[in-house]
Each structure stands twice: as C-alpha cells, then as structure tokens.
Scaffold this active site. Structure first.
Site, short mmCIF file in Angstrom:
data_model
loop_
_atom_site.label_atom_id
_atom_site.label_comp_id
_atom_site.label_asym_id
_atom_site.label_seq_id
_atom_site.Cartn_x
_atom_site.Cartn_y
_atom_site.Cartn_z
N LYS A 59 -17.71 -5.28 8.73
CA LYS A 59 -16.55 -6.10 8.39
C LYS A 59 -15.73 -6.38 9.64
O LYS A 59 -15.56 -5.50 10.49
CB LYS A 59 -15.70 -5.36 7.34
N ARG A 83 -2.34 -6.31 -8.30
CA ARG A 83 -1.23 -7.22 -8.01
C ARG A 83 -1.11 -8.31 -9.08
O ARG A 83 -0.09 -8.48 -9.71
CB ARG A 83 -1.41 -7.87 -6.64
N HIS A 134 0.85 -1.20 0.00
CA HIS A 134 0.00 0.00 0.00
C HIS A 134 0.88 1.25 0.00
O HIS A 134 0.60 2.21 -0.73
CB HIS A 134 -0.87 0.06 1.26
O1 PNS Z 1 -8.80 -2.78 0.49
P1 PNS Z 1 -10.08 -3.30 -0.10
O2 PNS Z 1 -10.87 -4.05 0.96
O3 PNS Z 1 -9.87 -4.11 -1.36
O4 PNS Z 1 -10.95 -2.00 -0.53
C1 PNS Z 1 -12.26 -2.13 -1.03
C2 PNS Z 1 -12.97 -0.77 -1.15
C3 PNS Z 1 -12.93 -0.03 0.17
C4 PNS Z 1 -12.29 0.05 -2.21
C5 PNS Z 1 -14.44 -1.05 -1.60
O5 PNS Z 1 -14.99 -2.04 -0.77
C6 PNS Z 1 -15.33 0.17 -1.56
O6 PNS Z 1 -15.15 1.11 -2.30
N1 PNS Z 1 -16.32 0.15 -0.65
C7 PNS Z 1 -17.26 1.24 -0.48
C8 PNS Z 1 -18.65 0.86 -0.98
C9 PNS Z 1 -18.82 1.11 -2.47
O7 PNS Z 1 -18.69 2.21 -2.95
N2 PNS Z 1 -19.15 0.04 -3.22
C10 PNS Z 1 -19.41 0.17 -4.66
C11 PNS Z 1 -18.25 -0.25 -5.51
S1 PNS Z 1 -18.50 -1.93 -6.02
#
Ligand code: PNS
Length: 159
Positions: free
Chosen positions: A41, A90, A17
């Site tokens: 979560k 990745r 990150h």
């Molecule tokens: O580090 P991660 O868990 O892969 O991040 C995932 C994240 C936070 C980017 C994703 O879950 C997110 O954007 N969540 C917010 C809800 C949202 O907007 N969902 C619609 C997109 S599918």
C-alpha cells in the site's frame, strides 16, 4: 478480561481515530491499536512512523498499546488473545465494506467478534485521505489532527 484490537492504516492518525480509541479504551480491559504493515500500500508514513505517532497520541491512556501487524487480522487477534475487533462507522458508505470485513473475519475465526462505535458527529466526514488532500494544498489541519501530527504531515508532504 476483554482484550480488543482496533486495527487500521492510520496514515496518519486523525482526531476521529483518537475519539474511537478514547471511547473504546473505556469499555475494554486492554486495547491494542494495530497498525497495518502493508508493504504494497502506498502510505505517506512508514509503519514505524505511524506506530510512533499513535504511541505519542495515546500515552495518557494506561490500557492502550500500539503494535503493527502484517497478514490476516484474525491471526494477529489470536496471537494477542483478543476476542474483540473495534471499528468506527462514519456513514452508510462505510457500512457495506465494514459488514463484509466483519463477516469475513468471523468466518475465518468465529471466536473473534467485531464491535462498531459510531464516529463522533464532528468527525463523521473525516478520513486520513482528506487530511492528506488538504495538506497537499497547504490547508489548515487543526480540525482534523493534533498539532503534533499536523506538523509531521506538513513536513512529510513538503519533503
Ligand atoms: O484503516 P483501514 O485502511 O480502513 O483498515 C483496514 C484494515 C487494516 C482493518 C484491513 O485492511 C485489514 O484488516 N487488513 C488485514 C488483512 C485481513 O485480515 N483481511 C481480511 C479481512 S477482509
């Protein structure tokens, strides 16, 4: 003016990150690292702890700020006047999920585009879940996270 958002769970923040944050900060005017506040979560660290860790790890980058968000990412992006979402890729296994998320976000708000940075080769295998798994069994975390984060992960796992 390019304001970008780098969203994630960051539970905990890894060297992978930090590599993306470092590189993204060089090609944007403002980079907002957005920590997902997802009550449902099962996170090892609270959102406040994750924000604090990220603030400490990015303190040397002048155009980076760390915030938390709940709800839809595109809504948070609009609130921050951000027109770019940054995500790290990745391996091919990330692609399907990332593509789906990027396309969904673009349908929800066509003004926000997703830009992908390929993970540094040395971090191509790395995830926060790996860090937690290794920590659970007392393994060496030095290749995965900074010493400060490693200390906090070990403390949390052993508490
Ligand atoms: O580090 P991660 O868990 O892969 O991040 C995932 C994240 C936070 C980017 C994703 O879950 C997110 O954007 N969540 C917010 C809800 C949202 O907007 N969902 C619609 C997109 S599918």
């Amino acid at each position: 003016m390019y304001t970008a958002i780098y969203p994630g769970s960051f539970d905990p923040v890894t060297k992978g990150h930090l590599d993306i944050i470092d590189r993204a900060s060089k090609v944007t005017d403002n980079l907002i690292v957005a920590v997902l506040n997802n009550g449902a979560k099962n996170s090892l660290f609270s959102v406040e702890e994750r924000v604090k860790m990220l603030e400490e790890e990015t303190a040397h980058l002048n155009n980076v700020t760390v915030k938390s968000f709940a709800g839809l990412l595109v809504d948070f992006a609009a609130e921050c006047n951000a027109n770019m979402i940054i995500r790290g890729l990745r391996a091919i296994t990330d692609f399907e999920y990332e593509l789906q998320m990027a396309q969904t976000n673009r349908i929800l708000n066509h003004k926000v585009d997703t830009f992908f940075l390929t993970a540094g080769l040395e971090y191509a295998y790395l995830s926060s879940s790996t860090v937690k798994e290794v920590a659970k069994f007392g393994g060496d975390l030095s290749a995965f996270v900074t010493p400060k984060v490693a200390e906090q992960v070990k403390k949390k796992i052993n508490s």
